[in-house]
Every structure is written in structure tokens, then in C-alpha cells.
Design an enzyme around this catalytic site. Structure first.
Site, PDB file in Angstrom:
ATOM      1  N   CYS A   1       0.837  -1.215   0.000  1.00  0.00           N
ATOM      2  CA  CYS A   1       0.000   0.000   0.000  1.00  0.00           C
ATOM      3  C   CYS A   1       0.865   1.256   0.000  1.00  0.00           C
ATOM      4  CB  CYS A   1      -0.916   0.018   1.222  1.00  0.00           C
ATOM      5  SG  CYS A   1      -2.031  -1.385   1.305  1.00  0.00           S
TER       6      CYS A   1
ATOM      7  N   ARG B   1      -7.818  -3.919  -3.385  1.00  0.00           N
ATOM      8  CA  ARG B   1      -7.221  -2.767  -4.095  1.00  0.00           C
ATOM      9  C   ARG B   1      -8.104  -2.449  -5.297  1.00  0.00           C
ATOM     10  NH1 ARG B   1      -2.233  -2.653  -1.725  1.00  0.00           N
ATOM     11  NH2 ARG B   1      -1.584  -4.681  -0.912  1.00  0.00           N
TER      12      ARG B   1
END
Ligand code: BEZ
Length: 218
Positions: free
Chosen positions: A53, A130
Site C-alpha cells: 500500500c 485494491r
């Protein structure tokens, strides 16, 4: 019996982007106002202070000027608190010099993640996958990407998608495989026999056959 997580259907291409009001690192915002007159690239990440991330969100931050130039606002989301977001943004700035200064939604109650189908319980029931949503200035969802927790997204592809959507809208052409800015574009195929004969006779296109013709822009 325990309540199973109630997961919303995923919003689809062509759907109106669901509106919401949310707490973000840039203050409370109403999505429909944020989206006014601008494209929005909205992306979720599984968790703050995690390595993949961090690579992804710093990549978005580094492309700030590209998205500004192309009239697109960035907004992130994860199921973390605003305190966690602030601490992570500050930590990344201190460690790397990269400032993730776009709004990041603190979606602790999973309201927005659920609205946008970012919860895929087979992958995780506590973290968003995601996702990337490309939303046009009319508030319509134009393209959706979903990646699992263990594979980071491709920033070049995200930039390419935004340019492809904007170019398709502007010129009413379609984009072939691997299209990138400056490449030839696809002329929509004819829909009548008359149009087909015109296409066959037209020498100005690069043609494989009447149904596969390319042209340069401008
Ligand atoms: C990561 O960003 O590295 C990550 C986050 C959640 C699960 C797995 C990896």
C-alpha cells in the site's frame, strides 16, 4: 447465529457513482461536490502502514501533477481511522519525503467500501481490496479495476486508462490493445452496407479490412 457480512453488489461501468459524505485526511467531504466538473480516480487500499500500500499510495502522490494536468482528482480509502491515516501520511513524508496530500477516507464503518463493492469476503472480510474507480465529471463510473491484497497496481496503466477514456470521449474513437498517447486510434466499424462501402472506398485510413481501420488524431 452470527450475522454474515452483508456485501453490496459492485457498482458497474455506466452506473452513477454512489454519493456519500465521509471523513478524510482533508476534512469531511461530499463526493458529488468533490466530483463536480472533474474526473475522480478513487482507490482503496487494504491497510495503512503496510508495504505494498505504501508503494502504491506514494506512486499516486508522485503523479500529482499528471492527474492535475488531466483534470482528475485523487481520493484514497481504507478501513482505518483518521488517526492512523494521519500518522501514516506523516511517517511516509518523514521517511521518504513523499507527501500523500490527496484526501484519504477513514472508512471505519465500511460504509463507502460497501457502497463501492470494495469488500470481497473471499479475499478479506476486514480490509478493502485494491480497487480503482474512474469516474467522469458527470459522475458516471467509466472503468473499474480490482486487485487482490498481494498484488500492487500498475501506475502506468492507471495513467493510460485515464488518457484513453478522455481521448475516446473527446474524439469518439476507440482505443486498440496497448494504446498509448500518440498512437493511432480505432475508427468505429460501419453499421450499414452503405457505410461499409464508404469505408472500403476510403483511402485515408490505415485498414486491415472495412471493420478494422485506424487513424491518427489531428
Ligand atoms: C500490503 O500492502 O503490503 C498488504 C496489505 C494487506 C495485506 C497484504 C499486504
Amino acid at each position: 447465529m452470527e450475522d454474515a457480512l452483508k456485501v453490496n453488489p459492485m457498482p458497474r461501468i455506466g452506473d452513477k457513482a454512489p454519493d456519500f459524505t465521509a471523513v478524510t485526511t482533508k476534512g469531511t467531504l461530499k463526493f458529488s461536490e468533490f466530483n463536480k466538473d472533474s474526473w475522480v480516480v478513487m482507490f482503496s487500499h487494504p491497510a495503512d502502514f503496510t508495504p505494498v500500500c505504501t508503494t502504491e499510495l506514494t506512486a499516486f502522490a508522485k503523479e500529482k501533477e499528471f492527474f492535475q494536468k488531466h483534470n482528475a482528482k485523487l481520493i484514497g480509502l481504507s478501513i482505518d481511522s483518521i488517526h492512523s491515516h494521519l500518522a501514516w501520511v506523516n511517517n511516509v513524508r518523514e521517511k521518504t519525503g513523499i507527501y500523500m496530500d490527496f484526501p484519504i477516507i477513514a472508512d471505519l464503518d465500511m460504509k463507502v467500501a460497501n457502497l463501492y463493492g470494495m469488500l470481497h469476503p473471499g479475499e478479506s472480510s476486514t480490509a478493502a481490496v485494491r480497487a480503482v474507480f474512474f469516474i467522469d465529471p458527470q459522475g458516471v463510473i467509466r472503468l473499474v479495476l480490482y486487485y487482490p491484497l498481494n498484488v500492487g497496481r500498475n501506475m502506468e496503466e492507471i495513467k493510460r486508462i485515464l488518457l484513453a477514456l478522455q481521448t475516446a470521449d473527446k474524439y469518439k474513437y476507440a482505443m486498440p490493445v496497448n494504446w498509448k498517447e500518440g498512437d493511432m486510434v480505432i475508427v468505429p466499424p460501419p453499421k450499414t452496407l452503405e457505410e461499409m462501402d464508404e469505408r472500403i472506398a476510403n483511402a485515408s485510413y490505415e485498414k486491415v479490412d472495412f471493420y478494422l481501420a485506424k487513424t491518427n488524431l489531428n
